[in-house]
Design a protein around this motif. Sequence first.
Motif, PDB file in Angstrom:
ATOM      1  N   ARG A   1      35.877  30.336  44.329  1.00  0.00           N
ATOM      2  CA  ARG A   1      35.256  29.484  45.342  1.00  0.00           C
ATOM      3  C   ARG A   1      34.880  30.292  46.579  1.00  0.00           C
ATOM      4  N   ARG A   2      35.715  31.268  46.913  1.00  0.00           N
ATOM      5  CA  ARG A   2      35.434  32.091  48.087  1.00  0.00           C
ATOM      6  C   ARG A   2      34.552  33.297  47.750  1.00  0.00           C
ATOM      7  N   ARG A   3      34.146  33.360  46.471  1.00  0.00           N
ATOM      8  CA  ARG A   3      33.241  34.424  46.012  1.00  0.00           C
ATOM      9  C   ARG A   3      33.803  35.815  46.281  1.00  0.00           C
ATOM     10  N   LYS A   4      35.109  35.956  46.077  1.00  0.00           N
ATOM     11  CA  LYS A   4      35.735  37.268  46.248  1.00  0.00           C
ATOM     12  C   LYS A   4      35.397  38.174  45.071  1.00  0.00           C
ATOM     13  N   LYS A   5      35.117  39.404  45.363  1.00  0.00           N
ATOM     14  CA  LYS A   5      34.850  40.397  44.314  1.00  0.00           C
ATOM     15  C   LYS A   5      36.187  40.969  43.853  1.00  0.00           C
ATOM     16  N   THR A   6      36.724  40.372  42.810  1.00  0.00           N
ATOM     17  CA  THR A   6      38.018  40.791  42.283  1.00  0.00           C
ATOM     18  C   THR A   6      37.826  41.493  40.941  1.00  0.00           C
ATOM     19  N   TYR A   7      38.896  42.135  40.470  1.00  0.00           N
ATOM     20  CA  TYR A   7      38.777  42.952  39.264  1.00  0.00           C
ATOM     21  C   TYR A   7      38.308  42.160  38.042  1.00  0.00           C
ATOM     22  N   PRO A   8      38.819  40.943  37.801  1.00  0.00           N
ATOM     23  CA  PRO A   8      38.336  40.209  36.622  1.00  0.00           C
ATOM     24  C   PRO A   8      36.828  39.966  36.663  1.00  0.00           C
ATOM     25  N   VAL A   9      36.312  39.604  37.845  1.00  0.00           N
ATOM     26  CA  VAL A   9      34.887  39.300  37.976  1.00  0.00           C
ATOM     27  C   VAL A   9      34.056  40.570  37.825  1.00  0.00           C
ATOM     28  N   LEU A  10      34.461  41.642  38.492  1.00  0.00           N
ATOM     29  CA  LEU A  10      33.701  42.893  38.420  1.00  0.00           C
ATOM     30  C   LEU A  10      33.699  43.458  37.000  1.00  0.00           C
ATOM     31  N   SER A  11      34.823  43.350  36.311  1.00  0.00           N
ATOM     32  CA  SER A  11      34.892  43.822  34.925  1.00  0.00           C
ATOM     33  C   SER A  11      33.990  42.997  34.024  1.00  0.00           C
ATOM     34  N   ALA A  12      33.991  41.687  34.245  1.00  0.00           N
ATOM     35  CA  ALA A  12      33.148  40.808  33.435  1.00  0.00           C
ATOM     36  C   ALA A  12      31.676  41.119  33.653  1.00  0.00           C
TER      37      ALA A  12
ATOM     38  N   VAL B   1      52.752  27.165  41.703  1.00  0.00           N
ATOM     39  CA  VAL B   1      53.469  28.442  41.812  1.00  0.00           C
ATOM     40  C   VAL B   1      52.862  29.314  42.900  1.00  0.00           C
ATOM     41  N   THR B   2      51.520  29.399  42.917  1.00  0.00           N
ATOM     42  CA  THR B   2      50.852  30.294  43.857  1.00  0.00           C
ATOM     43  C   THR B   2      50.706  29.696  45.252  1.00  0.00           C
ATOM     44  N   GLY B   3      50.724  28.363  45.343  1.00  0.00           N
ATOM     45  CA  GLY B   3      50.499  27.715  46.632  1.00  0.00           C
ATOM     46  C   GLY B   3      49.044  27.707  47.039  1.00  0.00           C
ATOM     47  N   LYS B   4      48.147  28.079  46.130  1.00  0.00           N
ATOM     48  CA  LYS B   4      46.716  28.114  46.424  1.00  0.00           C
ATOM     49  C   LYS B   4      45.965  27.352  45.344  1.00  0.00           C
ATOM     50  N   PRO B   5      44.768  26.843  45.644  1.00  0.00           N
ATOM     51  CA  PRO B   5      44.030  26.049  44.644  1.00  0.00           C
ATOM     52  C   PRO B   5      43.581  26.911  43.472  1.00  0.00           C
ATOM     53  N   VAL B   6      43.519  26.291  42.290  1.00  0.00           N
ATOM     54  CA  VAL B   6      43.027  26.992  41.112  1.00  0.00           C
ATOM     55  C   VAL B   6      41.573  27.402  41.341  1.00  0.00           C
ATOM     56  N   HIS B   7      41.206  28.568  40.830  1.00  0.00           N
ATOM     57  CA  HIS B   7      39.854  29.136  40.990  1.00  0.00           C
ATOM     58  C   HIS B   7      39.531  29.451  42.454  1.00  0.00           C
ATOM     59  N   GLY B   8      40.571  29.585  43.288  1.00  0.00           N
ATOM     60  CA  GLY B   8      40.352  29.786  44.712  1.00  0.00           C
ATOM     61  C   GLY B   8      39.522  31.025  45.026  1.00  0.00           C
ATOM     62  N   ASP B   9      39.787  32.133  44.337  1.00  0.00           N
ATOM     63  CA  ASP B   9      39.038  33.360  44.614  1.00  0.00           C
ATOM     64  C   ASP B   9      37.569  33.216  44.231  1.00  0.00           C
TER      65      ASP B   9
ATOM     66  N   GLY C   1      44.732  34.541  41.258  1.00  0.00           N
ATOM     67  CA  GLY C   1      43.760  33.979  42.189  1.00  0.00           C
ATOM     68  C   GLY C   1      42.686  33.155  41.505  1.00  0.00           C
ATOM     69  N   ILE C   2      42.532  33.347  40.195  1.00  0.00           N
ATOM     70  CA  ILE C   2      41.563  32.554  39.428  1.00  0.00           C
ATOM     71  C   ILE C   2      42.266  31.519  38.561  1.00  0.00           C
ATOM     72  N   TRP C   3      43.288  31.971  37.816  1.00  0.00           N
ATOM     73  CA  TRP C   3      43.905  31.090  36.816  1.00  0.00           C
ATOM     74  C   TRP C   3      45.343  30.697  37.135  1.00  0.00           C
ATOM     75  N   GLY C   4      45.853  31.075  38.301  1.00  0.00           N
ATOM     76  CA  GLY C   4      47.243  30.774  38.614  1.00  0.00           C
ATOM     77  C   GLY C   4      47.503  29.290  38.812  1.00  0.00           C
ATOM     78  N   ASP C   5      48.728  28.891  38.558  1.00  0.00           N
ATOM     79  CA  ASP C   5      49.159  27.505  38.749  1.00  0.00           C
ATOM     80  C   ASP C   5      49.352  27.256  40.248  1.00  0.00           C
TER      81      ASP C   5
END
Length: 362
Positions: free
Chosen positions: A259-270, A249-257, A242-246
């Motif tokens: 942009r939508r400010r989703k609280k995902t595991y990579p962000v919360l861990s960082a 392949v994913t069918g979604k824009p890069v850095h999409g999560d 959702g952040i670094w996917g192509d």
Amino acid sequence: MVDASDAVGAAAAAGVLARCRALVRPALADAVGGLHPWTGEMAAFSLGWSDVAGTPDPGASEGKGVRQALAVLGAEAAGADGRVAVAGAVAVELVHAFSLLHDDIMDGDAMRRQRETVWKAYGTGPAVLAGDALFALAVQSLAEAPGEHTGAAVRRLCDTLTDLVRGQAEDLCFEDRPWTGPGAVRPDEYRAMAEHKTGALLGCAAALGALLGGAPEATVTALDRAGRHLGVAFQAVDDLLGIWGDPAVTGKPVHGDLRRRKKTYPVLSALTAGGPAARELAALLETPGAAGDGPDAAGTHGDGTAARAAELVDRAGGRTATLEEARHHLAAARACLHDAPLTPGAAGDLDALVAFLLHRAV
């Protein structure tokens, strides 16, 4: 560079998925064919079978079919013919389709698998109705299955649906919580949410197959636990994509999560890592309109800010921590499988699927 053993493993997993899909697809098509023509058209579109005009679309993606494969392999792992699990496989595939359809509405996602989502193509109201139809059809399909274990299978599916809704509720509630401070979402809270939202259905899929195949309770429980660990790993990998996917392949824009400010595991861990990168990331996320927040979240505005946020997540260790999270839960899933008395062939196929998941992100 792809290691030769990785390529062999990916080919083995693809073969397993194709075999199980071929077994389940006719029953799945029959079930969807019994819907009202309009909801059936939307269901076929969501499953990647047709375009928005209802015309067969051989170029569309039908998804990987991991859940239906787990159901079939769960039965085979218990020593039964995989065909006894077809009703369970249909049910979990329909629940998965329903959950994605409603999830896209709640998240405002306009694209999935490189084409419009159902709500974007047909409208929000019709998409909600199609999701409801898939939900009801899933329970009906399993309840009408023959066999002495049908009642227990339906009860397990209903418990899973409750788990799934709970996880989605937790995910939505996270959106209103701050990025930092006492009220911030902790990685362990996110992990629990992922088990409910993603792991519960994967666990149910494998357990349903074993249950319908007449496996003892200990085997059913082991497969359920393996699937739940697999789901947490699956969510971690999806968060990376959702952040670094192509996008190809994913069918979604890069850095999409981001942009939508989703609280995902990579962000919360960082954010919990501490250090300059984590502090700059927190300041960026707490700035109104940063990283494409608001009306432009699904567009191209804010690309530079989203890219900077992704860089900071990586520098603060969020990407590495998420890969470690995925590997940990894949290892736990394998441990559950290895400790259960499973037939060797099916156990090998299950192991191939487990390995396949990690290679989606690395």
